[in-house]
Design a protein around this motif. Structure first.
Motif, PDB file in Angstrom:
ATOM      1  N   ILE A 282      36.773  27.376  16.555  1.00 42.82           N
ATOM      2  CA  ILE A 282      36.056  28.238  16.802  1.00 42.82           C
ATOM      3  C   ILE A 282      36.818  29.581  17.165  1.00 42.82           C
ATOM      4  N   THR A 283      37.633  29.734  18.277  1.00 36.85           N
ATOM      5  CA  THR A 283      38.075  30.992  18.334  1.00 36.85           C
ATOM      6  C   THR A 283      38.447  31.466  16.910  1.00 36.85           C
ATOM      7  N   LEU A 284      39.231  31.355  15.622  1.00 37.38           N
ATOM      8  CA  LEU A 284      39.654  31.945  14.898  1.00 37.38           C
ATOM      9  C   LEU A 284      38.470  32.500  14.030  1.00 37.38           C
ATOM     10  N   LEU A 285      37.191  32.351  14.311  1.00 35.40           N
ATOM     11  CA  LEU A 285      36.169  33.482  13.124  1.00 35.40           C
ATOM     12  C   LEU A 285      36.494  34.555  13.804  1.00 35.40           C
ATOM     13  N   HIS A 286      36.338  34.781  14.581  1.00 33.70           N
ATOM     14  CA  HIS A 286      36.226  36.268  14.988  1.00 33.70           C
ATOM     15  C   HIS A 286      37.487  36.832  14.590  1.00 33.70           C
ATOM     16  N   TYR A 287      38.697  35.939  14.578  1.00 30.29           N
ATOM     17  CA  TYR A 287      39.576  36.989  13.768  1.00 30.29           C
ATOM     18  C   TYR A 287      39.266  37.106  12.299  1.00 30.29           C
ATOM     19  N   LEU A 288      39.226  35.917  11.881  1.00 32.60           N
ATOM     20  CA  LEU A 288      39.216  36.440  10.791  1.00 32.60           C
ATOM     21  C   LEU A 288      38.018  37.641   9.650  1.00 32.60           C
ATOM     22  N   MET A 289      36.292  37.238  11.020  1.00 33.23           N
ATOM     23  CA  MET A 289      35.783  39.093  10.948  1.00 33.23           C
ATOM     24  C   MET A 289      36.478  40.220  10.628  1.00 33.23           C
ATOM     25  N   ASP A 290      37.388  40.061  11.840  1.00 29.35           N
ATOM     26  CA  ASP A 290      38.183  41.432  11.768  1.00 29.35           C
ATOM     27  C   ASP A 290      39.491  41.636  10.991  1.00 29.35           C
ATOM     28  N   ILE A 291      40.132  40.588  10.433  1.00 31.69           N
ATOM     29  CA  ILE A 291      40.455  40.570   8.949  1.00 31.69           C
ATOM     30  C   ILE A 291      39.940  41.563   8.188  1.00 31.69           C
ATOM     31  N   ALA A 292      38.425  40.890   7.867  1.00 32.72           N
ATOM     32  CA  ALA A 292      37.973  41.083   6.444  1.00 32.72           C
ATOM     33  C   ALA A 292      37.484  42.210   6.441  1.00 32.72           C
ATOM     34  N   VAL A 293      36.580  43.127   7.674  1.00 31.32           N
ATOM     35  CA  VAL A 293      36.276  44.026   7.419  1.00 31.32           C
ATOM     36  C   VAL A 293      37.625  45.584   7.304  1.00 31.32           C
ATOM     37  N   ARG A 294      37.873  44.857   6.984  1.00 32.14           N
ATOM     38  CA  ARG A 294      39.837  45.838   6.512  1.00 32.14           C
ATOM     39  C   ARG A 294      39.354  45.623   5.486  1.00 32.14           C
ATOM     40  N   TRP A 295      39.461  45.195   5.013  1.00 34.87           N
ATOM     41  CA  TRP A 295      39.275  44.730   2.928  1.00 34.87           C
ATOM     42  C   TRP A 295      38.611  45.789   2.683  1.00 34.87           C
ATOM     43  N   PRO A 296      39.193  47.545   2.085  1.00 31.42           N
ATOM     44  CA  PRO A 296      38.193  48.108   1.413  1.00 31.42           C
ATOM     45  C   PRO A 296      36.189  48.130   0.854  1.00 31.42           C
ATOM     46  N   GLN A 297      36.754  46.655   0.052  1.00 35.46           N
ATOM     47  CA  GLN A 297      35.296  46.709  -0.961  1.00 35.46           C
ATOM     48  C   GLN A 297      34.447  45.962   0.097  1.00 35.46           C
ATOM     49  N   SER A 298      34.591  45.742   1.639  1.00 34.15           N
ATOM     50  CA  SER A 298      33.924  45.392   2.361  1.00 34.15           C
ATOM     51  C   SER A 298      32.655  45.633   2.330  1.00 34.15           C
ATOM     52  N   ARG A 299      32.883  47.342   2.235  1.00 27.61           N
ATOM     53  CA  ARG A 299      31.184  48.206   2.928  1.00 27.61           C
ATOM     54  C   ARG A 299      31.501  47.467   4.646  1.00 27.61           C
ATOM     55  N   GLY A 300      31.778  46.962   4.986  1.00 33.02           N
ATOM     56  CA  GLY A 300      31.633  46.963   6.477  1.00 33.02           C
ATOM     57  C   GLY A 300      30.168  46.016   6.419  1.00 33.02           C
ATOM     58  N   LYS A 301      29.960  45.103   5.537  1.00 34.16           N
ATOM     59  CA  LYS A 301      29.186  44.388   5.858  1.00 34.16           C
ATOM     60  C   LYS A 301      29.273  42.900   5.655  1.00 34.16           C
ATOM     61  N   THR A 302      30.673  42.872   5.935  1.00 33.25           N
ATOM     62  CA  THR A 302      31.034  41.385   6.443  1.00 33.25           C
ATOM     63  C   THR A 302      30.895  40.395   7.065  1.00 33.25           C
ATOM     64  N   ARG A 303      31.046  40.961   8.414  1.00 32.11           N
ATOM     65  CA  ARG A 303      30.374  39.943  10.030  1.00 32.11           C
ATOM     66  C   ARG A 303      28.629  39.637   9.383  1.00 32.11           C
ATOM     67  N   LYS A 304      27.828  40.379   9.334  1.00 29.95           N
ATOM     68  CA  LYS A 304      26.433  39.412   8.892  1.00 29.95           C
ATOM     69  C   LYS A 304      26.077  39.342   7.910  1.00 29.95           C
ATOM     70  N   ASP A 305      26.701  39.527   6.765  1.00 33.85           N
ATOM     71  CA  ASP A 305      26.669  39.154   4.877  1.00 33.85           C
ATOM     72  C   ASP A 305      27.143  38.116   4.892  1.00 33.85           C
ATOM     73  N   ILE A 306      28.450  37.581   5.355  1.00 32.26           N
ATOM     74  CA  ILE A 306      29.092  36.159   5.217  1.00 32.26           C
ATOM     75  C   ILE A 306      28.840  35.432   6.612  1.00 32.26           C
TER      76      ILE A 306
END
Length: 620
Positions: free
Chosen positions: A274-298
């Motif tokens: 369960i806890t790994l999800l937060h770590y992955l979310m924090d990584i995803a927002v650092r990808w330039p193409q994410s445009r800050g939407k990864t937390r709510k749209d994935i």
């Protein structure tokens, strides 16, 4: 000598919590008019508190400031006295009254001052030491007189009106006229008998920006091979990647999820932990193409919760609940009954479960083939499936279920895994001892040893310490070593919220948390003897919390930190050895040093521990 500012001035526009207009005005005032020896800390992580500014001078003292951008004309404000309680801040708008006591800045800075005195500066000289601590409130857009009149009751109740030089309350008049003496009267003092370099060191470890916060502003850096996995897909859409700890598996998965989202794809990311999800979310927002939407749209879910959601959304909640009756074999439920139930729901033509363009699974060695196969049912035709794994971290004994036959049955064509070899997480010294542990204690058929980056040289210093103790002393020794970690790092700084404590059991973890709490140190932890409560805490566990982090070795799997203390009990059977290896590999390299302390009661591990750079026995 330039002024020390944390975070650095050139990072202000990248802060996750941007400065308000008022905070920028106040910062510019401080930076332009304070003597250069005053250090400025913006929104520091203080044991669960986040003041707007803390100023530190090693010869004079410390000042904490709360800044409010309020326009007092927008609502009617009043501070009412109460019998036996602090005065309450009330606001009125459109005829409705409501309490703003949680936002009362006088109460906030009073609490900051108390905690700084009692916790962060334990060496400060008794009550007289309060003279070294300023607690101020600034309203950049409200008149000085209005502010002082409004909060006179609060100031009087806390006794702060008797010492206005240590408790300044100012507004727009002082700020706009650049009257630094009104805003911060003590700034001109040259020295204080209550302040010292040692006290400044105590505070800096709390005030300096944590590594995890700075990391969140940095875009992901991937090597050529990693980038190719993020930017491409296989012809079949199925890809499996294996690699040792720190080789970038989670980075690839999170970046691929963000990349697919940028292409307009619907993405599901699944983990066992369960806890790994937060770590992955924090990584995803650092990808330039994410445009800050990864937390709510994935869609980010652990496998068990995804199964539960499918059951609930398809009117099969009772069937799900029946799986967990007390007489059921939990292993069989997880490995057979649960995936069978979900598969039957998904095969029903009336099923309403969401389908996805891509399903990505992290820590695949924790998954069983039936789990993977049921996830395949929600992947759209011509969609994409990604599995990343490291069999060396097989803490649940499931990795061996992924035979070649099982792989073909799971949709993977014949052939080899895509492989990663280089560990970019571990400092060279720690990597060396992780390899020795794996070679000495783990099954050779599952070991995938990390390889250091050849160009790394010795850019990432590392401090390794092994402490052998006995069970009766565990909580005390763990607390001592957690406190010692920041001190041992001198002259470098380790931010207290970067420090992570990992335990092999909830019971031992609770004991250590109680020891810390008795000293006033708060923690963000997942420990509980109650399974539901522990699960709830895991959902709220993330590195961005302003407190020391504490969790189990199981729950920190996949994460990383530059400062870790790990407790190991007596048991070192096969699964616990894999778990210890996983814990050792959580250490993250850092140019200013990484720190790993092991506290062990395992007699069988003493020869290995004695080979560490520093070995200590605490038996009394």
């Amino acid at each position: 000598m330039p002024r020390f500012i944390s975070p650095p001035l050139n990072q202000f526009d990248k802060l996750r919590q941007p400065l308000t207009d008022g905070e920028r005005i106040v910062f510019e005032l401080f930076n332009a008019h304070l003597p250069i020896e005053w250090e400025i800390y913006i929104q520091p992580h203080l044991n669960g508190l986040r003041p707007d500014f803390v100023l530190l001078h090693p010869k004079v003292g410390v000042a904490v400031f709360e800044v409010k951008d309020w326009d007092l004309r927008a609502m009617k404000y009043e501070v009412k006295e109460r019998t036996g309680k602090s005065p309450v801040l009330i606001a009125e708008k459109d005829g409705k009254h409501f309490s703003l006591q949680n936002e009362n800045p006088i109460e906030k800075v009073y609490r900051y001052k108390q905690e700084i005195h009692e916790l962060y500066c334990p060496r400060i000289d008794g009550k007289a030491g309060f003279a070294a601590i300023t607690a101020g409130v600034i309203f950049p857009f409200a008149a000085d007189g209005s502010i002082k009149n409004l909060f006179s009751n609060s100031l009087r109740y806390r006794g702060m009106d008797q010492w206005p030089q240590y408790n300044p309350v100012t507004g727009a008049d002082s700020v706009q006229s650049r009257n630094i003496l009104a805003v911060f009267p003590e700034c001109v003092r040259k020295h204080s008998k209550f302040m010292s370099n040692d006290l400044a060191k105590d505070l800096r470890n709390w005030l300096v920006e944590p590594d995890f916060a700075a990391t969140q502003r940095q875009p992901l850096e991937l090597d050529r091979i990693q980038l190719s996995f993020v930017k491409t897909r296989t012809k079949s859409g199925y890809r499996r990647i294996k690699g040792p700890a720190g080789s970038g598996k989670s980075l690839i998965l999170a970046a691929r999820a963000a990349e697919l989202l940028g292409e307009g794809k619907n993405v599901l990311v699944v983990t066992f932990n369960i806890t790994l999800l937060h770590y992955l979310m924090d990584i995803a927002v650092r990808w330039p193409q994410s445009r800050g939407k990864t937390r709510k749209d994935i869609t980010w879910l652990n496998f068990h919760f995804w199964c539960k959601r499918v059951c609930q959304e398809n009117d099969c909640e009772e069937e799900y609940k029946n799986l967990w009756s007390e007489d059921k074999n939990k292993h069989k439920v997880l490995s057979v009954d649960l995936p069978d139930l979900v598969a039957s729901i998904l095969d029903d033509p009336h099923c309403t479960a969401n389908s996805y363009d891509a399903v990505l699974v992290d820590e695949g060695q924790d998954f069983m083939p039936p789990w993977w196969n049921v996830l395949r049912k929600v992947c759209k035709k011509d969609g994409e499936m990604l599995l990343v794994a490291d069999a060396t971290q097989d803490i649940y004994g499931t990795a061996n279920s992924w035979t070649d036959e099982a792989m073909i049955g799971a949709g993977f064509p014949g052939g080899r895994w895509a492989e990663l070899k280089i560990s970019y997480r571990l400092p060279t010294l720690a990597l060396e001892y992780c390899r020795k542990f794996a070679e000495q204690f783990l099954p050779k058929e599952t070991v995938d040893l990390p390889v250091s980056e050849q160009s790394e040289l010795n850019l990432y210093p590392c401090t390794l310490k092994w402490v052998h103790t006995k069970m009766e002393l565990v909580a005390q020794v763990c607390r001592e070593e957690l406190f010692a970690l920041a001190v041992d790092a001198e002259p470098d700084l380790v931010s207290i919220p970067d420090i992570t404590f990992l335990s092999d059991t909830h019971k031992r973890g609770i004991g250590v948390i109680c020891e810390l709490g008795a000293k006033g140190v708060k923690s963000c932890h997942t420990f509980s003897e109650d399974t539901r409560e522990s699960r709830r805490k895991k959902m709220g566990f993330y590195m961005g919390d302003a407190r020391i982090k504490a969790t189990t070795l199981h729950s920190f799997k996949g994460w990383e930190s530059r400062a870790i203390v790990i407790f190991i009990g007596r048991s070192i059977e096969k699964k616990s050895l894999a778990l210890i290896y996983t814990g050792l590999t959580r250490l993250k390299r850092h140019t200013e040093g990484s720190y790993l302390t092991i506290i062990s009661c395992a007699e069988d591990l003493i020869p290995y521990g004695k080979a560490w750079p520093k070995y200590v026995e605490k038996m009394a």
